[in-house]
Design an enzyme around this catalytic site. Structure first.
Site, PDB file in Angstrom:
ATOM      1  N   GLU A 179       0.826  -1.211   0.000  1.00 24.38           N
ATOM      2  CA  GLU A 179       0.000   0.000   0.000  1.00 24.38           C
ATOM      3  C   GLU A 179       0.863   1.265   0.000  1.00 24.38           C
ATOM      4  OE1 GLU A 179      -2.873  -0.364   3.186  1.00 24.38           O
ATOM      5  OE2 GLU A 179      -4.166  -1.580   1.928  1.00 24.38           O
ATOM      6  N   GLU A 371      -5.387  -8.385  -1.165  1.00 27.12           N
ATOM      7  CA  GLU A 371      -6.096  -8.223   0.115  1.00 27.12           C
ATOM      8  C   GLU A 371      -7.553  -7.925  -0.160  1.00 27.12           C
ATOM      9  OE1 GLU A 371      -4.681  -5.473   3.112  1.00 27.12           O
ATOM     10  OE2 GLU A 371      -2.598  -5.851   2.558  1.00 27.12           O
TER      11      GLU A 371
HETATM   12  C1  BGP Z   1      -4.512  -2.909   4.799  1.00 23.35           C
HETATM   13  C2  BGP Z   1      -3.138  -3.322   5.266  1.00 23.35           C
HETATM   14  C3  BGP Z   1      -3.093  -4.558   6.078  1.00 23.35           C
HETATM   15  C4  BGP Z   1      -4.344  -4.897   6.844  1.00 23.35           C
HETATM   16  C5  BGP Z   1      -5.639  -4.484   6.190  1.00 23.35           C
HETATM   17  C6  BGP Z   1      -6.854  -4.522   7.084  1.00 23.35           C
HETATM   18  O1  BGP Z   1      -4.596  -1.533   4.704  1.00 23.35           O
HETATM   19  O2  BGP Z   1      -2.267  -3.533   4.174  1.00 23.35           O
HETATM   20  O3  BGP Z   1      -1.916  -4.569   6.807  1.00 23.35           O
HETATM   21  O4  BGP Z   1      -4.257  -4.832   8.166  1.00 23.35           O
HETATM   22  O5  BGP Z   1      -5.558  -3.206   5.633  1.00 23.35           O
HETATM   23  O6  BGP Z   1      -6.849  -3.386   7.896  1.00 23.35           O
HETATM   24  P1  BGP Z   1      -7.096  -3.448   9.450  1.00 23.35           P
HETATM   25  O7  BGP Z   1      -6.131  -4.420   9.970  1.00 23.35           O
HETATM   26  O8  BGP Z   1      -6.881  -2.087   9.931  1.00 23.35           O
HETATM   27  O9  BGP Z   1      -8.503  -3.896   9.605  1.00 23.35           O
END
Ligand code: BGP
Length: 473
Positions: A179, A371
């Site tokens: 990201e 993701e």
């Molecule tokens: C993305 C990141 C991850 C992950 C995911 C979910 O932005 O790359 O590392 O954690 O989001 O977000 P969160 O864990 O805040 O729910």
């Protein structure tokens, strides 16, 4: 069949959110270690509150994570049980170079990842490796100021050469920065930067951006030199921004917002700074700090594929009175047509298809969804979780991904859900924001046995993979 025969189904994690073992086997302290759970987390992640070491009154979930460091064999076996074809994971930079600026790497760190990759290969699982997932040795922050310093390019080049040479033949797919666009919004987490009094935010962040972009292009070059079979991708936090209304002012703002988000990928994919960015730089009196052969390196070493995370779309408007919330780390106006998760993230399966199309139209390179998923509160009863809501979320998203491939012609390499096993949340530091098919017994304050249990969604995803996405029921 909608998806290609060799479609890569799997799941994705990040070192700092699951590994733990923060001070074992020579690992150095990293920026991600000192981002605490609780109300100050976001202040630290954005660099607003400087925290360069542990402080007594805070709890730091990355110290233990879900202790993947000691459970990796069990966890990979569980992934294999679902039929994973790919496992996306990341390298803890400070495991390999504890301070970041050493000449020689830490063999114990290299060995750990080699063991993990071999374990994946044992089950025919392809590792997909993020080189930097919000992860910087703390020494590079305190001594050099993080990515605002050009020296970081050299340190990153050293790191990537070490990784490519060591894991040649074991790892084919690499992502340079997780990201990458998030560094503009959370500079400490994304780039190891805390802005100092009097510093020009725009200039500091886009200087750091240039360094990361050049470092990413170098990594691509080195990977291809070490092994022409290696495939290197960029990675963005995606999700189209919709205009709130058909007022052209809103439409123009949406276009501008989307461009700001695509900026990094425009450079990594096309090899040059886009005109809209250069104009914006001009207005800010900022000149790209390009040195030596930077521009040539960018131009000649574009990525092989585009990867991204997708959780939600966003909405923008010029109406100053409209209420704005945080939606996956970025600001958005509420979308009246859509529901939100328990954490306020908009749920928009059709937006997934729209985003896939937008990215493919823009870049014409293979895409990889690395993701996607639902962070939810789970109720653990009788050693399992009946997580129908998670199945429902994923079913709708996979259906839209299928439509993007089947009906719209998007070229897609694979799909990894976020957090196939429960892990620490990046934005909140909680364990209770769960994404997994596998439940981990641990709470937000470090209590629990760390034991793993299969949720209902485990068997569902197994069936999806076995049918190559044909059976979503
Ligand atoms: C993305 C990141 C991850 C992950 C995911 C979910 O932005 O790359 O590392 O954690 O989001 O977000 P969160 O864990 O805040 O729910």
């Amino acid at each position: 069949m909608a998806f290609r025969k060799d479609f890569l189904w799997g799941g994705a994690t990040a070192a700092n959110q699951c590994e733990g073992a923060y001070n074992l086997d020579g690992r150095g302290l990293a920026n991600v270690d000192v981002i605490p759970h609780g109300k100050d987390r976001w202040l630290v992640a954005t660099g607003t509150r400087k925290m360069f070491d542990f402080e007594d009154e805070y709890y730091y979930p990355a110290k233990v994570g879900i202790d993947f460091y000691h459970h990796y064999k069990e966890d990979i076996a569980l992934f294999a049980g679902m039929g994973f074809k790919v496992y996306r994971m990341s390298i803890g930079w400070s495991r390999i170079y504890p301070n970041g600026d050493e000449e020689t790497p830490n063999e114990e760190g290299l060995k750990f990842y080699e063991n993990v990759f071999r374990e994946c290969r044992k089950y025919g699982i392809e590792p997909l490796v993020t080189i930097t997932h919000f992860d910087i040795p703390m020494h590079l922050v305190t001594k050099y100021g993080g990515w605002r310093n050009r020296k970081m390019v050299e340190f990153y080049k050293r790191l990537t050469r070490t990784l490519f040479e060591r894991y040649k033949g074991l790892v084919k797919y690499w992502l340079t920065f997780n990201e990458i666009n998030i560094m503009l919004h959370a500079p400490f987490m994304g780039a190891g930067i805390c802005l100092e009094e009097g510093e020009d935010r725009f200039k500091v962040l886009y200087t750091a951006a240039h360094h990361e972009l050049v470092a990413s292009a170098w990594a691509t070059k080195i990977a291809h030199e070490v092994d022409p079979e290696m495939m290197v991708g960029c990675m963005m936090n995606a999700g189209t921004s919709y205009p709130y209304s058909c007022n052209p002012e809103d439409v123009l703002l949406a276009q501008k917002t989307n461009r700001q988000n695509y900026f990094f990928i425009d450079v990594q994919s096309r090899g040059r700074y886009p005109g809209y960015a250069l104009k914006e730089f001009e207005r800010h009196g900022f000149e790209v700090p390009a040195k030596d052969d930077d521009l040539e390196i960018l131009l000649n070493n574009t990525v092989d594929f585009i990867s991204f995370s997708y959780y939600s779309t966003r909405v923008v408007t010029t109406d100053a009175a409209a209420k704005r919330d945080k939606n996956n780390m970025l600001d958005s106006v509420s979308n009246p047509y859509l529901e939100k998760s328990e954490w306020g993230w908009t749920i928009d399966p059709l937006g997934f298809r729209i985003t896939l199309n937008e990215l493919y139209d823009r870049y014409q390179k293979p895409l990889f969804v690395v993701e996607n998923g639902l962070g939810a509160k789970d109720e653990f009863v009788n050693d399992t979780v009946e997580d129908d809501y998670r199945i429902e979320y994923l079913r709708k998203h996979i259906q839209n991904m299928k439509d993007a491939v089947d009906l719209d012609g998007v070229d897609l390499l694979g799909y990894t859900t976020w957090g196939p096993i429960d892990l620490v949340s990046a934005s909140t530091g909680e364990m209770s924001k769960r994404y997994g098919f596998i439940y981990v017994d641990r709470d937000d304050y470090g209590n629990g046995t760390l034991k793993r249990y299969k949720k209902k969604s485990y068997d569902w995803y197994k069936k999806v993979i076995a049918s190559n996405g044909e059976d979503l029921d």
